[in-house]
Scaffold this active site. Structure first.
Site, mmCIF file in Angstrom:
data_model
loop_
_atom_site.group_PDB
_atom_site.id
_atom_site.type_symbol
_atom_site.label_atom_id
_atom_site.label_comp_id
_atom_site.label_asym_id
_atom_site.label_seq_id
_atom_site.Cartn_x
_atom_site.Cartn_y
_atom_site.Cartn_z
ATOM 1 C CG HIS A 67 -2.052 -0.974 1.075
ATOM 2 N ND1 HIS A 67 -1.857 -2.335 1.128
ATOM 3 C CD2 HIS A 67 -3.375 -0.791 0.827
ATOM 4 C CE1 HIS A 67 -3.005 -2.950 0.930
ATOM 5 N NE2 HIS A 67 -3.938 -2.046 0.744
ATOM 6 N NE ARG A 86 -12.463 5.612 -8.006
ATOM 7 C CZ ARG A 86 -11.987 4.806 -8.959
ATOM 8 N NH1 ARG A 86 -11.599 5.304 -10.106
ATOM 9 N NH2 ARG A 86 -11.916 3.502 -8.773
ATOM 10 C CD GLN A 88 -3.363 8.333 -0.855
ATOM 11 O OE1 GLN A 88 -2.881 9.369 -0.425
ATOM 12 N NE2 GLN A 88 -2.654 7.220 -0.984
HETATM 13 N N1 LIG Z 1 -1.860 3.506 3.164
HETATM 14 C C1 LIG Z 1 -3.140 3.324 2.817
HETATM 15 O O1 LIG Z 1 -4.006 3.043 3.626
HETATM 16 N N2 LIG Z 1 -3.416 3.469 1.515
HETATM 17 C C2 LIG Z 1 -4.675 3.295 1.041
HETATM 18 N N3 LIG Z 1 -5.866 3.618 1.738
HETATM 19 C C3 LIG Z 1 -6.820 3.831 0.842
HETATM 20 O O2 LIG Z 1 -7.986 4.111 1.098
HETATM 21 N N4 LIG Z 1 -6.314 3.721 -0.417
HETATM 22 C C4 LIG Z 1 -4.989 3.438 -0.352
HETATM 23 O O3 LIG Z 1 -4.175 3.323 -1.247
#
Ligand SMILES: NC(=O)N[C@H]1NC(=O)NC1=O
Length: 173
Positions: A67, A86, A88
């Site tokens: 992630h 989207r 973020q």
């Molecule tokens: N670090 C992390 O939680 N990233 C994520 N959260 C989210 O909702 N989309 C992501 O890429």
């Protein structure tokens, strides 16, 4: 898209469509494909979650490491996946001022140094004020509890991505 359509997909189509349910984890959708046929969205979702649940701790941490940081370098460089961009954006991370960005980068670094993986949170269920608050709180949780919280967030993210793909409405958990 209905579940019959999902069950009729060949491997390539399935991976193209569902490869993004778990952020940048290319193994999960190909593994879930083996579990067809699915009875409904919930069944499909459970197979995605069961894969991660069954991993050893190192594998679960690996899933988390796929992630991108929230409000991190990938966002600044325009390198996020479309889904993450989207999400973020929905949490207001695309319109942060320089000071707020630096502060979040510092919290991200502290969290990563402590846990060994990035802070995970379903950004669509959060907002600009709640993200740093939640991160500051979770920084002080015991490691096992924190791993479980982070994996719970990955499930929330995946549940909503799946619901988007299938055009259904995800519940709030
Ligand atoms: N670090 C992390 O939680 N990233 C994520 N959260 C989210 O909702 N989309 C992501 O890429």
């Amino acid at each position: 898209m209905d579940i019959e359509k999902v069950n009729s997909m060949d491997f390539g189509e399935f991976v193209d469509v569902f490869g993004s349910v778990t952020e940048r984890c290319p193994l999960i959708a190909p593994a879930v494909f083996s579990q067809r046929p699915f009875s409904d969205l919930e069944d499909l979702e459970q197979h995605f979650f069961a894969f991660t649940d069954a991993l050893p701790q190192s594998g679960q941490e690996g899933v988390l490491r796929c992630h991108p940081d929230l409000a991190g370098r990938e966002l600044q460089r325009g390198e996020l996946s479309a889904e993450s961009q989207r999400e973020q954006s929905a949490a207001g991370h695309t319109s942060l001022g320089a000071a707020e960005r630096l502060w979040l980068a510092e919290l991200n670094a502290q969290y990563r140094a402590r846990s060994g993986f990035p802070f995970a949170l379903a950004a669509r269920l959060s907002d600009r004020a709640a993200v740093p608050r939640e991160r500051a709180r979770r920084l002080h949780c015991p490691p096992t509890q924190e791993l479980n919280s982070a994996l719970g967030e990955v499930k929330k993210i995946g549940r909503r991505r799946l619901a988007d793909l299938l055009g259904s409405h995800a519940t709030e958990s």
